[in-house]
Scaffold this active site. Structure first.
Site, PDB file in Angstrom:
ATOM      1  N   LEU A  28      87.384  -9.716  65.084  1.00 13.30           N
ATOM      2  CA  LEU A  28      86.285 -10.293  64.418  1.00 13.30           C
ATOM      3  C   LEU A  28      86.101  -9.754  62.954  1.00 13.30           C
ATOM      4  O   LEU A  28      86.025  -8.622  62.537  1.00 13.30           O
ATOM      5  CB  LEU A  28      84.897 -10.155  65.027  1.00 13.30           C
ATOM      6  N   GLY A  37      85.460 -23.058  61.544  1.00 12.66           N
ATOM      7  CA  GLY A  37      85.451 -22.782  60.137  1.00 12.66           C
ATOM      8  C   GLY A  37      86.501 -23.994  59.477  1.00 12.66           C
ATOM      9  O   GLY A  37      87.174 -24.108  60.041  1.00 12.66           O
ATOM     10  N   GLU A  38      85.957 -24.255  58.223  1.00 13.28           N
ATOM     11  CA  GLU A  38      86.807 -24.862  57.322  1.00 13.28           C
ATOM     12  C   GLU A  38      88.025 -24.233  56.772  1.00 13.28           C
ATOM     13  O   GLU A  38      88.977 -24.964  56.189  1.00 13.28           O
ATOM     14  CB  GLU A  38      85.922 -25.469  56.264  1.00 13.28           C
ATOM     15  N   ASP A  63      90.345 -23.226  58.629  1.00 18.66           N
ATOM     16  CA  ASP A  63      91.266 -24.124  59.418  1.00 18.66           C
ATOM     17  C   ASP A  63      90.872 -25.301  59.098  1.00 18.66           C
ATOM     18  O   ASP A  63      90.782 -26.029  60.293  1.00 18.66           O
ATOM     19  CB  ASP A  63      91.341 -23.595  60.680  1.00 18.66           C
ATOM     20  N   HIS A  74      83.988 -14.974  61.121  1.00 17.48           N
ATOM     21  CA  HIS A  74      83.599 -15.288  62.397  1.00 17.48           C
ATOM     22  C   HIS A  74      82.082 -15.114  62.522  1.00 17.48           C
ATOM     23  O   HIS A  74      81.316 -15.904  63.079  1.00 17.48           O
ATOM     24  CB  HIS A  74      84.099 -14.391  63.485  1.00 17.48           C
ATOM     25  N   GLN A 130      99.210 -21.817  71.802  1.00 13.92           N
ATOM     26  CA  GLN A 130      99.231 -22.180  70.433  1.00 13.92           C
ATOM     27  C   GLN A 130     100.035 -21.439  69.354  1.00 13.92           C
ATOM     28  O   GLN A 130     100.203 -21.684  68.223  1.00 13.92           O
ATOM     29  CB  GLN A 130      97.863 -22.170  69.805  1.00 13.92           C
ATOM     30  N   MET A 186      89.708 -16.015  68.447  1.00 15.29           N
ATOM     31  CA  MET A 186      90.831 -15.238  68.942  1.00 15.29           C
ATOM     32  C   MET A 186      90.489 -13.677  68.704  1.00 15.29           C
ATOM     33  O   MET A 186      91.363 -12.750  69.012  1.00 15.29           O
ATOM     34  CB  MET A 186      92.223 -15.711  68.359  1.00 15.29           C
ATOM     35  N   SER A 227      91.866 -12.527  60.528  1.00 12.25           N
ATOM     36  CA  SER A 227      92.319 -11.464  61.219  1.00 12.25           C
ATOM     37  C   SER A 227      93.663 -11.043  60.876  1.00 12.25           C
ATOM     38  O   SER A 227      94.075  -9.832  61.241  1.00 12.25           O
ATOM     39  CB  SER A 227      92.381 -12.078  62.533  1.00 12.25           C
TER      40      SER A 227
END
Ligand code: AMP
Length: 284
Positions: A33, A147-148, A150, A37, A61, A30, A186
């Site tokens: 960065l 990514g882990e 999330d 990321h 979302q 999103m 972020s």
């Protein structure tokens, strides 16, 4: 690096890359960065000949009370970072291009999406799953890196891509952290300096859980309670949840069983900023 905004153009580039037998990796973001990321991009670069990054702040979302409108969008800076990270194609569509008038379809990922993050953010995982499938269809990747950080999102995406026979391999990447352990995000820019200091309680709670399970304790519910007390030493912290779960199903786990993997998952609000973090452990 080529910047593309039109989904049809991105799709036709991806199609012709495939015809040229290029191996395509995608990193979906999103924007705003950061090192997290960029670590995904490095992994993509190792594995794929062509790397596409998407930047899209996905309206569906976000809940009505959430931070969609104030979410940071430093596009020039992001484009410079993406270029120096070695991105080949930067796909930056507008919400109208992704959800044109008449758009009606939604993906419902099943029970995983109503636990934890899904319980606190109704509709969130349907929004994530829908956009991820669209972005996969547009960028036609062989692999997609998530990514882990999330972890539940990663589990939902694995479920959806498996259920829908989407051929893209989903690859998880480790959590990138700052020197004091705070996971890069972020949303960290929302934190005041006092809140930023308090935010270290999340990693301290993880370290505590690591220490206690490391010395052989299997009473996960009690360890989670104790880790929760560490969170509450931060005066502005409010815990949405902090719990050990089965690493596959995200069902809460009270007691560790030998040979199984668990994950400590947490969401903590510090002031108005909501932070999530997690830590995986395999019971020997
Ligand atoms: P976002 O821009 O927050 O939607 O994140 C885009 C991708 O970057 C997702 O796959 C996230 O899980 C991943 N990501 C975000 N923060 C981190 C981090 N600290 N470490 C590893 N991956 C991350």
């Amino acid at each position: 690096m080529q910047i593309i905004t039109d989904p049809a153009e991105m799709q036709s580039i991806a199609e012709s890359l495939r015809l040229q037998h290029q191996f395509i990796g995608v990193v979906m973001t999103m924007g705003a960065l950061h090192e997290g990321h960029l670590s995904l991009v490095r992994l993509a670069r190792q594995k794929a000949g062509t790397v596409i990054m998407t930047i899209f702040v996905n309206p569906i979302q976000f809940g009505p009370e959430e931070d969609f409108h104030r979410y940071p969008r430093p596009f020039e800076q992001d484009a410079a970072l993406a270029r120096s990270a070695g991105i080949d194609y930067l796909f930056v569509p507008s919400p109208e291009q992704i959800y044109p008038e008449g758009f009606l379809t939604a993906i419902e990922p099943g029970p995983l999406s109503s636990l934890f993050e899904g319980r606190f953010r109704p509709g969130h995982f349907s929004g994530v799953a829908t956009v991820v499938v669209k972005l996969i269809n547009i960028t036609r990747p062989h692999i997609a890196i998530f990514g882990e950080k999330d972890a539940q999102q990663l589990a939902v995406i694995r479920q959806v891509t498996r259920d829908l026979n989407i051929g893209t391999s989903i690859i998880g990447a480790p959590i990138a952290r700052q020197s004091d352990g705070l996971a890069t995000s972020s949303r960290n820019v929302y934190l005041s300096s006092s809140e930023r200091e308090q935010a270290t309680v999340l990693y301290r709670a993880i370290q505590y859980a690591e220490q206690e399970t490391g010395r052989g304790r299997s009473d996960l519910a009690a360890i989670a309670d104790e880790a929760g007390a560490i969170i509450l030493t931060a005066p502005d912290a409010v815990t949405d949840y902090l719990c050990f779960v089965d690493d596959e199903t995200f069902e809460p786990a009270e007691e560790a069983a030998s040979g199984k993997a668990y994950r400590l998952v947490m969401a903590v609000r510090i002031g108005t900023t909501r932070l999530i973090d997690n830590w995986r452990f395999a019971c020997p």
